[in-house]
Scaffold this active site. Sequence first.
Site, PDB file in Angstrom:
ATOM      1  CB  SER A 148      -0.880   0.002   1.258  1.00 51.32           C
ATOM      2  OG  SER A 148      -1.551   1.237   1.434  1.00 51.32           O
ATOM      3  CE1 TYR A 161      -4.222  -1.983   5.040  1.00 49.03           C
ATOM      4  CE2 TYR A 161      -3.336   0.183   4.482  1.00 49.03           C
ATOM      5  CZ  TYR A 161      -3.887  -1.033   4.091  1.00 49.03           C
ATOM      6  OH  TYR A 161      -4.082  -1.288   2.759  1.00 49.03           O
TER       7      TYR A 161
END
Length: 300
Positions: A148, A161
């Site tokens: 990501s 995350y």
Amino acid sequence: MKQFENKVAVITGGASGFGKVFARLGAALRMRLVLADVQEDVLDATVGELKAQGAQVIGLRADVARAAEVQALADAAMSAFGEVNLLFNNAGVGAGGLLWESTERDWDWVLGVNLHGVIHGVRIFTPLMLEAARKDADYRGHIVNTASMAGLLNAPAMGIYNVSKHAVVALSETLYQDLGLVTDQVHCSVLCPYFVPTGISQSHRNRPATLANAVPPTRSQRVAQAQAEKAVSSGKVSAEDVAQRTFDAIRDESFYIYSHPQALDGVRQRMEAMVAQRNPPDPFGDKPEVRAALVRALRD
């Protein structure tokens, strides 16, 4: 990998989001497909859809956080098709909130899927690819790990995350170097998407009951969830666009894959601050209204 027809692709998280679009594009390229997903009903529907279009595809329910289930996935792929050419370590979940409010179960869930899922995939599938390369000089393999932009930046209220995706970037860069020591036939890439409309903001729907929290979400976790839902749903780059860029990168043996190259300006600022030994820059420097909204939500 220049040719995709008849090659075998294994896709985790293959029934929704990026995984489903990877599968559709792979089917259009006449690849043979092995799909894994933790949500069995959606997996069955995706496999049925692709079979109806003439694709050679099998599906296996698998929780990538569990090594034995990733091993079973590899066994099923080899049993069905005899080799694996392309592995998408794609399954992922999201969670946010102030870092110190994350519970041990939050960490176990997110790192289990986002990081250990990739670890298991690399550990189990890479030897299969290297063995195929030793036996056949024409064999080509490729591994794509889904990270990501959160693996390159550190937005607040996204701690777990961020940690998981930074680890995937580090793992992938090391894998790239390690593969280069032993083979010219197997390559890898890391996919770093920004906000793209997928189901990632609703991934809590598949959270195992054994890792559920006994208390309600904190204020910061609720705020982070709402922020993620808004950002993901409003993304202008489609999952189909990202899938095409990914297959192009596989063909070109390109390592870094971005959905939003313009977001790299924030990465540049972060790296420059590190080299200059300055404090971390504001990741919302170009969008001060986002930081202001977060401050209001958490302090009011």
